[in-house]
Design a protein around this motif. Structure first.
Motif, PDB file in Angstrom:
ATOM      1  N   ASP A 143       5.247  -2.587  18.652  1.00 45.43           N
ATOM      2  CA  ASP A 143       5.139  -2.416  17.206  1.00 45.43           C
ATOM      3  C   ASP A 143       4.649  -3.722  16.579  1.00 45.43           C
ATOM      4  OD1 ASP A 143       7.399  -4.157  16.855  1.00 45.43           O
ATOM      5  OD2 ASP A 143       8.740  -2.446  17.063  1.00 45.43           O
ATOM      6  N   VAL A 355       1.971   5.846  12.392  1.00 44.44           N
ATOM      7  CA  VAL A 355       2.924   6.152  11.331  1.00 44.44           C
ATOM      8  C   VAL A 355       3.038   4.963  10.380  1.00 44.44           C
ATOM      9  CG1 VAL A 355       5.323   6.718  10.798  1.00 44.44           C
ATOM     10  CG2 VAL A 355       4.224   7.713  12.819  1.00 44.44           C
ATOM     11  N   TYR A 356       2.853   5.217   9.084  1.00 41.31           N
ATOM     12  CA  TYR A 356       3.000   4.182   8.054  1.00 41.31           C
ATOM     13  C   TYR A 356       4.033   4.654   7.039  1.00 41.31           C
ATOM     14  CZ  TYR A 356      -1.445   2.681  10.039  1.00 41.31           C
ATOM     15  OH  TYR A 356      -2.433   2.285  10.908  1.00 41.31           O
ATOM     16  N   ARG A 357       4.800   3.686   6.541  1.00 40.30           N
ATOM     17  CA  ARG A 357       5.828   4.006   5.547  1.00 40.30           C
ATOM     18  C   ARG A 357       5.489   3.454   4.170  1.00 40.30           C
ATOM     19  NH1 ARG A 357       8.236   3.507  10.435  1.00 40.30           N
ATOM     20  NH2 ARG A 357       9.638   5.215  11.040  1.00 40.30           N
ATOM     21  N   ASP A 358       4.650   2.448   4.119  1.00 42.28           N
ATOM     22  CA  ASP A 358       4.242   1.900   2.826  1.00 42.28           C
ATOM     23  C   ASP A 358       3.368   2.924   2.107  1.00 42.28           C
ATOM     24  OD1 ASP A 358       1.923   0.293   1.270  1.00 42.28           O
ATOM     25  OD2 ASP A 358       3.820  -0.819   1.161  1.00 42.28           O
ATOM     26  N   PRO A 359       3.683   3.273   0.858  1.00 40.89           N
ATOM     27  CA  PRO A 359       2.916   4.316   0.151  1.00 40.89           C
ATOM     28  C   PRO A 359       1.422   4.018   0.069  1.00 40.89           C
ATOM     29  CG  PRO A 359       4.936   3.795  -1.035  1.00 40.89           C
ATOM     30  CD  PRO A 359       4.812   2.777   0.054  1.00 40.89           C
ATOM     31  N   VAL A 362      -0.144   4.852   3.398  1.00 45.20           N
ATOM     32  CA  VAL A 362      -0.213   6.306   3.568  1.00 45.20           C
ATOM     33  C   VAL A 362      -1.372   6.876   2.768  1.00 45.20           C
ATOM     34  CG1 VAL A 362       0.989   8.483   3.161  1.00 45.20           C
ATOM     35  CG2 VAL A 362       2.245   6.515   4.077  1.00 45.20           C
TER      36      VAL A 362
END
Length: 489
Positions: A143, A355-359, A362
């Motif tokens: 990661d 996979v991304y979590r920051d808006p 995304v």
């Protein structure tokens, strides 16, 4: 008379005559940075020595060379259907004669010379080993936090493990488009650990604020006294501003063994700071990297998504566009007209995506996914030379999807067209490296003189490629350079 001696408060050093302290002078700071850099290099070398020591206890195959041995006589693969990486049909009634690391000839089974070792393929398909034209050997299996903070030895151990898994998925060659892959390539080539052939780019070359600038906010501004960043020291990326600096950094990667140069010409999804629609590097800066590569007989490829960045890179003379899902039709026509390769990936924002979590990330990923289908349609319509790759990045839980990501390309192309893209077409793309190509000619094809990188697959590739999603069940034989890494025949 002796001059009085005073102790300076900043360092405790005694200076004659009250002389001012030299600790804060620029030349002193530069000297200290050189010393610190030398210490860092020595620590890294120590870590690599420990890494080699760890590998000394591993046994993947017999003997000190961890590769399977080459057969002591020629091999003849018989009872097969052949996909040669070039034609869009399967051939029958042919046998593949292999001597050492290369294919000697394609013959009829009854024309075999004496003394060959026959391998019965049971009517299965023989095809070239797969090629991933956009892979990150040392960055795919960890990661982002690990890649930026862990000990180099740990990262390279993980990369070696992932390299073996890559080969066992049937990918016998990868083009590494960014990261410190030189050591792993050497280890694989020398038989220290199993893995695919690697075409290394070395560090990604980025402008300040570009897609390869991984600094944190507290590290800005960069000054003459700042020194290289952690990602620069580790070989992930390097920051270069101005044509002269791009030229220098490109030449450094060539010195280290790069088979092609990777430049960052636009914004990206994974990075937090550079907007997706930003255009990076001036044409003059891009041309400096291109010229450095051409002087060594190879080419530059660029990371870029948007039309203006693509057009600027083409005008600068690059040989390949990585991504480009937001291209307009004019940019696509330019690629076709100039013979520039388009290295596309099936970015569809599905279960296989990074996979991304920051808006914001995304949102950028969504925009790229929407452009993917149009990109493939234009690539076909304008007959652009198209390569295939995955670009799995900082996603250890996604690397196993490599074959599945190739199989789903059948939504855009016929199955054998997809296979040709991931074998013969990708082999032609990698051949742009010319004399810097590490393994000579004959990649991605089954023909006389070609490299004996072969798969025996249990499937019907003329109908669908779903078998690629389960390589542990569908790949009966995995051969690289005439050596069998799996043989369940």
């Amino acid at each position: 008379m002796h001059e009085p001696v005073h102790s300076h408060p900043c360092c405790g050093t005694e200076h004659p005559g009250g002389m001012s302290c030299l600790c804060g002078r620029p030349e002193t700071m530069r000297a200290m940075q050189r010393i610190e850099a030398d210490i860092s290099r020595r620590r890294m070398l120590g870590g690599m020595a420990a890494l080699v020591g760890m590998f000394a206890g591993f046994r993947v195959a017999a003997g000190p060379d961890e590769r399977p041995g080459l057969p002591d006589r020629p091999l003849l693969l018989v009872n097969l259907r052949l996909f040669d990486g070039q034609s869009l049909h399967l051939r029958e009634g042919v046998a593949v004669l292999i001597q050492g690391e290369r294919i000697v000839d394609l013959i009829t089974p009854d024309a075999a010379p004496e003394g060959v070792l026959r391998v019965d393929c049971g009517g299965r398909v023989v095809m070239p080993g797969l090629i991933d034209a956009h892979w990150h050997t040392t960055l795919a299996g960890v990661d982002m936090r690990t890649a930026l903070t862990a000990d180099p030895a740990y990262i390279h151990l993980q990369a070696a493990r992932e390299a073996r898994a890559t080969l066992m998925r049937g990918f016998t060659t990868v083009r590494d488009v960014g990261g410190p892959a030189f050591a792993l390539k050497r280890a694989i080539d020398e038989g220290v650990t199993p893995g695919p052939r690697i075409f290394p780019s070395g560090a990604m070359i980025s402008q300040t604020s570009g897609h390869g600038d991984f600094r944190m906010r507290h590290e800005v501004p960069r000054t003459a006294l700042s020194g290289p960043t952690q990602t620069e020291l580790s070989g992930v990326s390097v920051i270069a501003d101005g044509a002269d600096e791009v030229l220098r950094r490109a030449r450094e990667q060539l010195m280290l063994g790069a088979s092609q140069i990777k430049l960052m010409a636009g914004g990206g999804v994974a990075s937090l700071y550079d907007p997706l629609d930003s255009v990076q590097y001036t044409e003059r800066e891009l041309r400096a990297g291109v010229e450095a590569a051409r002087d060594w007989g190879t080419y530059a490829t660029v990371h870029v998504y948007v039309p203006e960045g693509i057009k600027r890179a083409i005008r600068a003379g690059v040989g390949c566009i990585e991504h480009g899902q937001l291209a307009d039709e004019e940019a696509v026509r330019m690629m076709a007209g100039e013979g520039v390769w388009w290295s596309l990936q099936p970015f569809l924002q599905d279960e296989d995506s990074n996979v991304y979590r920051d808006p914001e990330q995304v949102a950028k990923q969504t925009r790229v996914a929407r452009g993917t289908e149009q990109a493939y349609a234009w690539a076909r319509e304008h007959e652009v030379q198209t390569a295939w790759g995955t670009d799995i990045l900082f996603a250890p839980d996604k690397t196993h999807t490599q074959g599945r990501q190739l199989a789903k390309m059948t939504r855009f192309y016929e199955p054998l067209e997809v296979l040709r893209m991931a074998t013969g077409d990708n082999g032609r793309c990698l051949a742009l490296s010319g004399p810097r190509a590490p393994y000579g000619s004959g990649l991605g094809v089954v023909q006389p003189g070609g490299l004996a990188d072969l798969l025996v697959v249990d499937g019907e590739p003329e109908r669908d490629l779903s078998f690629l999603a389960e390589p542990e069940n569908s790949l009966w034989l995995i051969m690289k350079g005439g050596r069998m890494y799996r043989n369940t025949l």
